[in-house]
Structures are given as structure tokens and as C-alpha cells.
Motif scaffolding. Structure first.
Motif, short mmCIF file in Angstrom:
data_model
loop_
_atom_site.label_atom_id
_atom_site.label_comp_id
_atom_site.label_asym_id
_atom_site.label_seq_id
_atom_site.Cartn_x
_atom_site.Cartn_y
_atom_site.Cartn_z
N ALA A 154 34.62 28.90 30.72
CA ALA A 154 35.12 29.40 29.36
C ALA A 154 34.57 30.52 28.84
O ALA A 154 35.07 31.50 28.37
N GLU A 155 33.13 30.52 29.11
CA GLU A 155 32.29 31.70 28.60
C GLU A 155 32.63 32.95 29.32
O GLU A 155 32.74 34.04 28.79
N ARG A 156 32.72 32.71 30.59
CA ARG A 156 33.13 33.76 31.46
C ARG A 156 34.36 34.54 31.26
O ARG A 156 34.78 35.71 30.99
N GLN A 157 35.23 33.89 30.74
CA GLN A 157 36.77 34.02 30.63
C GLN A 157 36.64 34.72 29.34
O GLN A 157 37.32 35.81 28.93
N MET B 247 29.91 24.57 17.29
CA MET B 247 30.39 24.69 18.68
C MET B 247 29.57 26.09 19.10
O MET B 247 29.81 27.12 18.43
N TYR B 248 29.06 25.92 20.23
CA TYR B 248 28.21 27.01 20.90
C TYR B 248 29.08 28.47 21.30
O TYR B 248 29.11 29.42 21.18
N LEU B 249 30.26 28.11 21.94
CA LEU B 249 31.18 29.20 22.36
C LEU B 249 32.06 29.78 21.43
O LEU B 249 31.95 30.90 20.93
N GLU B 250 32.48 28.82 20.68
CA GLU B 250 33.35 29.28 19.45
C GLU B 250 32.73 30.06 18.48
O GLU B 250 33.05 31.00 17.92
N ASP B 251 31.42 29.60 17.93
CA ASP B 251 30.85 29.87 16.62
C ASP B 251 29.87 30.69 16.99
O ASP B 251 29.55 31.56 16.37
N ILE B 252 28.79 30.43 18.09
CA ILE B 252 27.65 31.19 18.36
C ILE B 252 27.83 32.44 19.24
O ILE B 252 27.81 33.65 19.09
N VAL B 253 28.53 32.25 20.37
CA VAL B 253 29.10 33.16 21.24
C VAL B 253 30.22 34.27 20.61
O VAL B 253 30.10 35.31 20.67
#
Length: 263
Positions: free
Chosen positions: A55-58, A196-202
Motif C-alpha cells: 500500500a505504501e509503494r502504491q 494510522m501510519y499510512l493514512e496520517d503519517i505518510v
């Protein structure tokens, strides 16, 4: 200096009295497959973490994230499908567990099931007293404003950015840009807080905002797991409650809320 704070809602400002795992476990048990909230949580968390790197790569490859009330419901429907399917819960309505998911939503996403964390109103008042603009920035359905009213949060807010209303959700930078536009400030002067790491931090970091990861322990979305576990995050960018957010804003947030991988 930080001139605006954007806040996620679920598991950051408020939590469900009955967790989704408790409700899923009850539905499974009533269907003749006894299970526990911890078992439901573990099943989804394992699959969640497996998909996080992809998901992070996407995200970094330019993925876009539309949203609507239907997509919000669909996300939980997918979770329910996994839990019911993996645990062998028989479906009586054609393979989609439609009635069972309707029961889930009637129990989970209703205003009486949600309560603000104890310090929320006090800290929001303290931030407003410091002249900080406050906004909600949440992946949520269009009826979130009525939840905010009931929680007592609305009087402290300058605005609310709700993903289903805007048609775009975190981690998409466009929703962070909407919040920045409402606040009328550049990204470097904003702080986003979410669980949430992806949604909020990344997502927030990619949009140029300062970020803090909220970990609520037993009142987190995944109470048995830490969202920061295995992440390359400075401990100072992880908080347990809004009092710690206030401390960072009151001190020197520009030096303490940056993701350490951002230069």
C-alpha cells in the motif's frame, strides 16, 4: 510555529464503547461459530500488516484515493467478509453477509456507541486559547458532523474535512490540501494528528505537514498491537493522548513533530 492542528476522529478524538472486534465476535458467535474479539482483531491485523508495504509503494507511485459513504461501508464490509469467511460463518443471504453487516453497522457506526476521550474537550479549549486553528480531518462518512456535535467537539472547531463529503480520503495529499486551504496557512505551520501510519503519517508528511502518531493503547483500533511497531519513527513523534499533543505545540513543535525521514 504551529498555527493549526488537524485531528483525526476515530481512535484519536473518540472511541467506540463496543469495539468492532467485539461486535464481529458477537455476530460470529450468534451464527454458531464461537470466537473472541482478540481472534477477530488478530486475523485482520495480520492481513493488514502484510498489505502495508504494498500500500505504501502504491501511494508513492501516485495512487489516488476517492471516497464516498458507499466506499466507507465497503471497507468494513471487506473486513467482515474476511472474518466470516476465515472462521467459516455460513452466509444465509447469497454470499455477501449483507444482513450480518447491516447488524454490524447498526451496532458500530451509531452515535451512542462513540465517546470522546476524557481529555479531549479540555485540550481543544487550551489549543483554542493559544490561538491555534482547529480542524477535523477524518476518513469518515458524511454524517460525521452529527457525531462531532454529540461528542461536544464542534464548538471548538474552525472546520471539519470529511472524506466522504470531499470525495477523497487520506493518505491522498488532496485532502490535506483542502484542510490547509480551510485553515489558510502553509503546510509547514500545520500539525496533523492521527492513529494510522499510512493514512496520517505518510500521507500528512508527503503533503508537507508536521505529524504525530496517536497510539491509544487498549482504546486503539488494534488494541493488541502498536501502530508504530517496526516503523522508523522518532519516539517524540508518537503520542498517547492529546495532553502530549498540547505539550509539543506549546514547546517547540517545529523541531519535535517532523517525521525523521523528512529533510
Amino acid at each position: 510555529m504551529i498555527h493549526a492542528v488537524f485531528l483525526d476522529v476515530g481512535w484519536t478524538l473518540a472511541y467506540p464503547r463496543r469495539s468492532m472486534w467485539e461486535i464481529f465476535a458477537q455476530l460470529c458467535t450468534e451464527a454458531g461459530v464461537p470466537t473472541t474479539p482478540a481472534a477477530c482483531e488478530t486475523l485482520i491485523r495480520m492481513l493488514w500488516r502484510v498489505g502495508q508495504e504494498h500500500a505504501e509503494r502504491q501511494f508513492h507511485a501516485g495512487a489516488r484515493y476517492p471516497d464516498s459513504d458507499e466506499e466507507f461501508a465497503g471497507m468494513f464490509g471487506q473486513m467482515g467478509g474476511v472474518i466470516f469467511g476465515q472462521l467459516g460463518v455460513a452466509d444465509s443471504d447469497g454470499g455477501s453477509h449483507t444482513e450480518r453487516m447491516q447488524q454490524f453497522f447498526r451496532a458500530f457506526w451509531q452515535e451512542d456507541n462513540w465517546i470522546a476521550f476524557p481529555e479531549v474537550l479540555e485540550v481543544l479549549g487550551a489549543l483554542r486559547a493559544r490561538g491555534v486553528k482547529l480542524g477535523v480531518l477524518s476518513n469518515a462518512p458524511t454524517n460525521l458532523p452529527s457525531f462531532l456535535d454529540r461528542l461536544g467537539v464542534s464548538p471548538f472547531l474552525d472546520f471539519a474535512v470529511v472524506s466522504a463529503s470531499e470525495g477523497v480520503k487520506k493518505p491522498d495529499r488532496r485532502i490535506f490540501e483542502i484542510a490547509l486551504s480551510r485553515a489558510g496557512i502553509p503546510a509547514a505551520q500545520a500539525l496533523h494528528v492521527g492513529d494510522m501510519y499510512l493514512e496520517d503519517i505518510v500521507g500528512g508528511g508527503a503533503a508537507g505537514l508536521n505529524t504525530l502518531l496517536m497510539e491509544r493503547g487498549p482504546r486503539a483500533l488494534f488494541p493488541s498491537y502498536r501502530e508504530s511497531e517496526g516503523r522508523a519513527l522518532d519516539p517524540e513523534t508518537v503520542v498517547r493522548n492529546l495532553h502530549q499533543v498540547l505539550e509539543r505545540v506549546s514547546a517547540d513543535p517545529s523541531s519535535k513533530t517532523q517525521d525523521p525521514r523528512r529533510k
